[in-house]
Design an enzyme around this catalytic site. Structure first.
Site, PDB file in Angstrom:
ATOM      1  N   CYS A  87       0.810  -1.392   0.070  1.00 36.16           N
ATOM      2  CA  CYS A  87      -0.066  -0.190  -0.026  1.00 36.16           C
ATOM      3  C   CYS A  87       0.900   0.991  -0.178  1.00 36.16           C
ATOM      4  O   CYS A  87       0.753   2.385  -1.541  1.00 36.16           O
ATOM      5  CB  CYS A  87      -0.821  -0.051   1.254  1.00 36.16           C
ATOM      6  SG  CYS A  87      -2.276  -1.603   1.139  1.00 36.16           S
TER       7      CYS A  87
HETATM    8  N1  LIG Z   1      -2.635  -5.670   2.447  1.00 37.08           N
HETATM    9  C1  LIG Z   1      -2.854  -4.797   2.473  1.00 37.08           C
HETATM   10  O1  LIG Z   1      -2.782  -4.872   4.024  1.00 37.08           O
HETATM   11  C2  LIG Z   1      -3.916  -3.986   2.156  1.00 37.08           C
HETATM   12  C3  LIG Z   1      -4.522  -2.864   3.163  1.00 37.08           C
HETATM   13  C4  LIG Z   1      -5.599  -1.858   2.610  1.00 37.08           C
HETATM   14  C5  LIG Z   1      -6.428  -2.396   1.280  1.00 37.08           C
HETATM   15  N2  LIG Z   1      -5.336  -2.816   0.439  1.00 37.08           N
HETATM   16  C6  LIG Z   1      -5.768  -3.205  -1.041  1.00 37.08           C
HETATM   17  O2  LIG Z   1      -6.995  -4.468  -1.226  1.00 37.08           O
HETATM   18  C7  LIG Z   1      -6.548  -4.798  -2.847  1.00 37.08           C
HETATM   19  C8  LIG Z   1      -6.204  -5.922  -2.387  1.00 37.08           C
HETATM   20  O3  LIG Z   1      -4.932  -6.276  -1.870  1.00 37.08           O
HETATM   21  P1  LIG Z   1      -4.810  -7.718  -0.865  1.00 37.08           P
HETATM   22  O4  LIG Z   1      -3.759  -7.022  -0.341  1.00 37.08           O
HETATM   23  O5  LIG Z   1      -5.786  -8.357  -1.025  1.00 37.08           O
HETATM   24  O6  LIG Z   1      -3.702  -8.349  -1.997  1.00 37.08           O
HETATM   25  P2  LIG Z   1      -3.612 -10.235  -2.485  1.00 37.08           P
HETATM   26  O7  LIG Z   1      -2.464 -10.375  -3.633  1.00 37.08           O
HETATM   27  O8  LIG Z   1      -2.663 -11.235  -1.034  1.00 37.08           O
HETATM   28  O9  LIG Z   1      -5.548 -11.043  -2.717  1.00 37.08           O
HETATM   29  C9  LIG Z   1      -5.784 -10.201  -3.495  1.00 37.08           C
HETATM   30  C10 LIG Z   1      -6.891 -11.589  -4.590  1.00 37.08           C
HETATM   31  O10 LIG Z   1      -6.979 -11.329  -5.490  1.00 37.08           O
HETATM   32  C11 LIG Z   1      -6.943 -12.749  -6.731  1.00 37.08           C
HETATM   33  N3  LIG Z   1      -6.900 -12.179  -7.809  1.00 37.08           N
HETATM   34  C12 LIG Z   1      -6.464 -12.027  -8.481  1.00 37.08           C
HETATM   35  N4  LIG Z   1      -7.040 -11.893 -10.093  1.00 37.08           N
HETATM   36  C13 LIG Z   1      -8.079 -12.222  -9.817  1.00 37.08           C
HETATM   37  C14 LIG Z   1      -9.343 -12.170 -10.468  1.00 37.08           C
HETATM   38  N5  LIG Z   1      -9.775 -11.008 -11.685  1.00 37.08           N
HETATM   39  N6  LIG Z   1     -10.491 -12.368  -9.419  1.00 37.08           N
HETATM   40  C15 LIG Z   1     -11.065 -13.250  -8.266  1.00 37.08           C
HETATM   41  N7  LIG Z   1      -9.158 -12.803  -7.933  1.00 37.08           N
HETATM   42  C16 LIG Z   1      -8.131 -12.995  -8.067  1.00 37.08           C
HETATM   43  C17 LIG Z   1      -4.990 -12.769  -6.035  1.00 37.08           C
HETATM   44  O11 LIG Z   1      -4.952 -14.365  -6.365  1.00 37.08           O
HETATM   45  C18 LIG Z   1      -5.149 -12.575  -4.357  1.00 37.08           C
HETATM   46  O12 LIG Z   1      -5.442 -13.995  -4.299  1.00 37.08           O
HETATM   47  C19 LIG Z   1      -5.336  -3.874  -3.225  1.00 37.08           C
HETATM   48  O13 LIG Z   1      -6.052  -3.213  -4.024  1.00 37.08           O
HETATM   49  C20 LIG Z   1      -4.494  -3.285  -2.207  1.00 37.08           C
HETATM   50  O14 LIG Z   1      -3.936  -1.594  -2.460  1.00 37.08           O
HETATM   51  C21 LIG Z   1      -3.837  -4.075   0.510  1.00 37.08           C
END
Ligand SMILES: NC(=O)c1ccc[n+]([C@@H]2O[C@H](COP(=O)([O-])OP(=O)(O)OC[C@H]3O[C@@H](n4cnc5c(N)ncnc54)[C@H](O)[C@@H]3O)[C@@H](O)[C@H]2O)c1
Length: 437
Positions: free
Chosen positions: A274
């Site tokens: 992030c």
């Molecule tokens: N990790 C954090 O601390 C955090 C905090 C706040 C916001 N975010 C935001 O949340 C969002 C997700 O982040 P995350 O850390 O959970 O990512 P992540 O990589 O841990 O998880 C994303 C998941 O989405 C899946 N994926 C990818 N393409 C896909 C599709 N077309 N259909 C279905 N599933 C699909 C992936 O396989 C993965 O399991 C991002 O935008 C991130 O910036 C993350």
């Protein structure tokens, strides 16, 4: 549509689809299922889907028993079959939003998941985007794909909104269920329904804003605020070192002020999915308006330089004992980007290791949460334990992550030299082999 959906929510007669089951999506899906909503989790990763359906957890912030229980009680089921979206009346998108190789927003994950959703979108459905992105994504991109490909009309046939995820991995107090949530829907009714749904599943305040763009911007503001303040403190750290002043003592003194100052700390650079990335989404969007986000650019320059700066300091430290980086044995303590978590995405420790290897140092690492990490195609394996003998066999130990389950007294007693970039050794009295960032 508003009344139908409200009744369905109140009666738990709604099926929730969570698309993307990572750090954000899985805790949210578990929270929803815990509140007795039938929840379908969608992911393209077959392994994650199989693990969930076997009741096996892979995210540190999710409790193993809770996941097993909601799966066992059939409130949560995961699938790679996106046609099951047809049965979902409330769909939440939590897919990644990385940067491409030119450091520009890569919204291909949002685009492809929305395209799939549009194929199965039914009337009286709510779609909420939670992935962090630039202001305008929900109204300009998501809405137009959904309307164009489904033939349905936003606000009349389906509701759409943005609600940023604020999860802070490893935070002991604030989890998905008790972190206040911001909701920005297209139209008042969408806002109302989305907020009602979150009120049913979360124990926190739900704060409604007037549009998705406001919600998108507020999320980027949160992360830019951290990025810029860390940039400021990293610059202060470099200056303090030149002036022979401890930045850590300065911060401790400054934070005694009960108002107007929030403490940020220096370190070897920014990490995680992030804080280093999200401000780039805004800088990119700002250029469309002929606007340069100079604060962000400056802070990026400082933060991006920190791994190299740490290497310069390490090199000087070794040099003062008649050694060079070239040929020295260096042990890195900590690979993950923050303390007590296993997430090493964008971790500055990896950049420090790469820079050390370029300088021909002999590098190894130990991280109690990360036994190995993948860098491009290469798997880097770390030490499986840290003992007095192992510690003493290195010319220099660099502490890159402030994990709390490492015996720092033992490290101090046995290491030849220590460069502590996180001030984790602040309470250790004997300090003749410790240099702090
Ligand atoms: N990790 C954090 O601390 C955090 C905090 C706040 C916001 N975010 C935001 O949340 C969002 C997700 O982040 P995350 O850390 O959970 O990512 P992540 O990589 O841990 O998880 C994303 C998941 O989405 C899946 N994926 C990818 N393409 C896909 C599709 N077309 N259909 C279905 N599933 C699909 C992936 O396989 C993965 O399991 C991002 O935008 C991130 O910036 C993350």
């Amino acid at each position: 549509m508003k009344e139908i959906l409200l009744q369905k929510i109140k009666n738990r007669d709604i099926c929730v689809g969570v698309v993307g089951l990572g750090y954000v999506g899985l805790p949210l899906a578990v929270e929803i299922a815990k509140n007795q909503f039938k929840t379908l989790g969608f992911d393209i990763n077959k392994e994650k889907v199989s693990l969930i359906n076997a009741g096996i957890n892979y995210i540190q912030d999710v409790q193993n028993e809770t996941l097993a229980e909601v799966v066992d009680k059939k409130f949560l089921y995961a699938t790679t079959d996106f046609s099951c979206l047809k049965s979902c009346n409330f769909i939440i998108i939590c897919v990644p939003t990385p940067l491409d190789k030119h450091q520009q927003p890569d919204i291909s994950y949002i685009r492809s998941s929305v395209e799939v959703i549009s194929q199965y979108l039914e009337k009286n459905t709510v779609v909420v985007l939670e992935s962090t992105t630039y202001p305008g994504t929900t109204e300009d991109l998501v809405k137009s794909i959904l309307e164009e490909k489904s033939g349905l009309k936003c606000e009349t046939d389906f509701y759409l909104g943005f609600s940023p995820e604020r999860v802070d991995p490893g935070n002991k107090t604030y989890k998905t269920h008790n972190t206040p949530k911001v909701v920005g829907g297209i139209g008042k009714d969408a806002n109302f329904i989305i907020a009602e749904m979150y009120r049913e599943v979360l124990d926190s305040e739900i704060f409604e804003v007037s549009s998705p763009a406001v919600a998108e911007m507020e999320k980027i503001l949160e992360n830019t605020y951290r990025n810029v303040n860390i940039g400021l403190i990293n610059e202060m750290a470099m200056l303090c070192n030149e002036m022979g002043i401890s930045i850590w003592e300065v911060i401790d003194a400054a934070k005694t002020k009960p108002y107007g100052f929030h403490a940020f700390y220096p370190g070897p650079g920014l990490g995680g999915h992030c804080i280093p990335l999200d401000p780039c989404y805004l800088s990119w969007k700002a250029r469309e308006y002929g606007f340069h986000t100079t604060m962000i650019e400056n802070s990026m320059m400082i933060n991006d330089r920190m791994p190299e700066y740490c290497i310069e300091r390490a090199s000087k430290l070794l040099n003062s004992f008649g050694k060079s980086l070239n040929g020295s044995k260096v042990l890195i303590l900590g690979i993950s980007y923050k303390e007590d978590v296993a997430d090493y995405r964008e971790s500055p420790a990896i950049k420090v290791i790469q820079a050390l290897i370029r300088e021909k140092a002999l590098v190894n690492f130990y991280d109690p949460y990360v036994p190995e990490y993948i860098n491009g195609e290469v798997v880097m394996e770390g030490l499986t334990e840290i003992t007095p003998q192992i510690t003493a066999s290195y010319d220099l130990v660099i502490i890159t992550t402030a994990h709390t389950n490492i015996d720092y007294c033992m490290i101090q007693e046995n290491a030849n030299l220590i460069f502590d970039t996180r001030n984790v050794m602040k309470n250790i009295v004997k300090r003749d082999n410790i240099e702090v960032l």
